[in-house]
Scaffold this motif. Structure first.
Motif, PDB file in Angstrom:
ATOM      1  N   LYS A   1       0.835  -1.197   0.000  1.00 59.54           N
ATOM      2  CA  LYS A   1       0.000   0.000   0.000  1.00 59.54           C
ATOM      3  C   LYS A   1       0.874   1.252   0.000  1.00 59.54           C
ATOM      4  O   LYS A   1       0.618   2.198  -0.755  1.00 59.54           O
ATOM      5  N   GLU A   2       1.941   1.250   0.819  1.00 58.86           N
ATOM      6  CA  GLU A   2       2.853   2.397   0.871  1.00 58.86           C
ATOM      7  C   GLU A   2       3.510   2.634  -0.487  1.00 58.86           C
ATOM      8  O   GLU A   2       3.636   3.774  -0.932  1.00 58.86           O
ATOM      9  N   LYS A   3       3.922   1.562  -1.135  1.00 59.72           N
ATOM     10  CA  LYS A   3       4.543   1.675  -2.460  1.00 59.72           C
ATOM     11  C   LYS A   3       3.548   2.225  -3.481  1.00 59.72           C
ATOM     12  O   LYS A   3       3.886   3.082  -4.304  1.00 59.72           O
ATOM     13  N   GLN A   4       2.315   1.716  -3.430  1.00 58.92           N
ATOM     14  CA  GLN A   4       1.271   2.206  -4.338  1.00 58.92           C
ATOM     15  C   GLN A   4       1.094   3.714  -4.194  1.00 58.92           C
ATOM     16  O   GLN A   4       1.014   4.439  -5.187  1.00 58.92           O
ATOM     17  N   ILE A   5       1.044   4.163  -2.950  1.00 63.29           N
ATOM     18  CA  ILE A   5       0.837   5.588  -2.673  1.00 63.29           C
ATOM     19  C   ILE A   5       2.029   6.404  -3.174  1.00 63.29           C
ATOM     20  O   ILE A   5       1.870   7.410  -3.863  1.00 63.29           O
ATOM     21  N   GLU A   6       3.244   5.923  -2.873  1.00 63.12           N
ATOM     22  CA  GLU A   6       4.483   6.609  -3.282  1.00 63.12           C
ATOM     23  C   GLU A   6       4.561   6.711  -4.814  1.00 63.12           C
ATOM     24  O   GLU A   6       4.830   7.789  -5.362  1.00 63.12           O
ATOM     25  N   ILE A   7       4.294   5.606  -5.507  1.00 59.14           N
ATOM     26  CA  ILE A   7       4.388   5.578  -6.974  1.00 59.14           C
ATOM     27  C   ILE A   7       3.323   6.475  -7.598  1.00 59.14           C
ATOM     28  O   ILE A   7       3.594   7.215  -8.552  1.00 59.14           O
ATOM     29  N   THR A   8       2.114   6.429  -7.037  1.00 60.67           N
ATOM     30  CA  THR A   8       1.034   7.267  -7.567  1.00 60.67           C
ATOM     31  C   THR A   8       1.357   8.750  -7.361  1.00 60.67           C
ATOM     32  O   THR A   8       1.182   9.560  -8.274  1.00 60.67           O
ATOM     33  N   ARG A   9       1.873   9.094  -6.160  1.00 59.94           N
ATOM     34  CA  ARG A   9       2.217  10.501  -5.867  1.00 59.94           C
ATOM     35  C   ARG A   9       3.282  11.003  -6.842  1.00 59.94           C
ATOM     36  O   ARG A   9       3.180  12.093  -7.379  1.00 59.94           O
ATOM     37  N   ASP A  10       4.314  10.158  -7.099  1.00 58.92           N
ATOM     38  CA  ASP A  10       5.432  10.571  -7.958  1.00 58.92           C
ATOM     39  C   ASP A  10       5.051  10.645  -9.436  1.00 58.92           C
ATOM     40  O   ASP A  10       5.460  11.556 -10.136  1.00 58.92           O
ATOM     41  N   ARG A  11       4.284   9.642  -9.903  1.00 51.55           N
ATOM     42  CA  ARG A  11       4.057   9.546 -11.357  1.00 51.55           C
ATOM     43  C   ARG A  11       2.761  10.166 -11.834  1.00 51.55           C
ATOM     44  O   ARG A  11       2.662  10.586 -12.972  1.00 51.55           O
TER      45      ARG A  11
END
Ligand code: 4G4
Length: 247
Positions: A206-216
């Motif tokens: 979930k943390e990775k999903q949030i990080e990737i979505t925020r960045d990309r």
């Protein structure tokens, strides 16, 4: 689900018989019927296009073959009739889910510079686009749309594959995936994925999903932010009460 396609290039749809969609057709979950619009031309040379009134470059598909084709395929107007066009509503996962609930879909693929506007007026329920770019015909957009819809038809995806858990279902992009080997060219798989602790794995993903979505995709992130903040607030409340966390 019954799908019919009106096109000048039915052979392009041969690739629909490969892979997951191909298996769905074989198993009778999806019925796909692609028809050549040219077969309905009443012109002695089987013409399906003509030059545009008012002048200008290129050719326009004439109304007669299209009108006769669509009304031969769907005489009772039972099908939702969709015309693939750059000026249509942009396809989204939400739209895909909506269309997957239909029992009968008829796609019309235009070529050349498009079709005579009277065909759209007479015979089309909605115009649909797969994005803001121009292609030589509506066939590829049509196949993209059918592929996306088919994944939501019951039984098309295997039991392990799920449309619920994937990207866009929760408004976030996908987390990174890894499989064997655990180390490749010196690159190790994140420790947590090998730990066997499912709560920690879910938290990391979930943390990775949030990080990737925020960045990309800051646009997607802004849409989902209120939901994420609500989840955070709930978690804090549970912690205070000393209740068990689900992660
Ligand atoms: C209708 C009007 C769809 C259809 C003009 C179709 C892109 C998309 C076409 C055209 C398409 C899309 C030839 C410009 C066929 N291109 N974005 N081409 N053109 O969904």
């Amino acid at each position: 689900m019954k799908i019919k396609v009106a096109t000048l290039f039915p052979e392009m749809f041969d690739c629909m018989h490969i892979g997951i969609i191909g298996r769905a057709i074989e198993n009778g979950l999806i019925e796909l019927d692609c028809v050549n619009v040219r077969d309905y031309s009443k012109d002695k040379h089987r013409k399906t296009d003509d030059c545009p009134f008012g002048g200008g470059a290129g050719m326009v598909m004439t109304v007669q073959p299209l009108h006769d084709c669509v009304n031969a395929l769907d005489p009772g107007r039972e099908y939702k009739r969709i015309y693939m066009s750059p000026r249509g509503e942009t396809l989204s996962q939400k739209k895909v889910v909506e269309l997957s609930k239909e029992q009968k879909l008829l796609f019309v693929c235009g070529s050349y510079e498009g079709v005579d506007e009277r065909f759209i007026e007479l015979d089309v329920d909605e115009e649909l686009s797969v994005g803001d770019y121009v292609l030589t015909g509506g066939e590829l957009p049509c196949m993209v749309t059918i592929n996306a819809i088919a994944r939501y038809v019951d039984g098309v995806l295997g039991s392990e594959q799920s449309v619920e858990e994937e990207s866009f279902a929760n408004g976030l992009l996908e987390y990174p995936q890894y499989t064997r080997p655990a180390v490749y060219e010196g690159l190790a798989v994140p420790e947590v994925l090998l730990s066997g602790n499912h709560a920690n794995v879910n938290k990391w993903r979930k943390e990775k999903q949030i990080e990737i979505t925020r960045d990309r995709r800051p646009d997607l992130y802004e849409k989902i932010r209120p939901l994420l903040e609500l989840e955070e607030a709930k978690k804090r409340k549970r912690k205070k009460k000393g209740g068990k966390s689900d992660e």
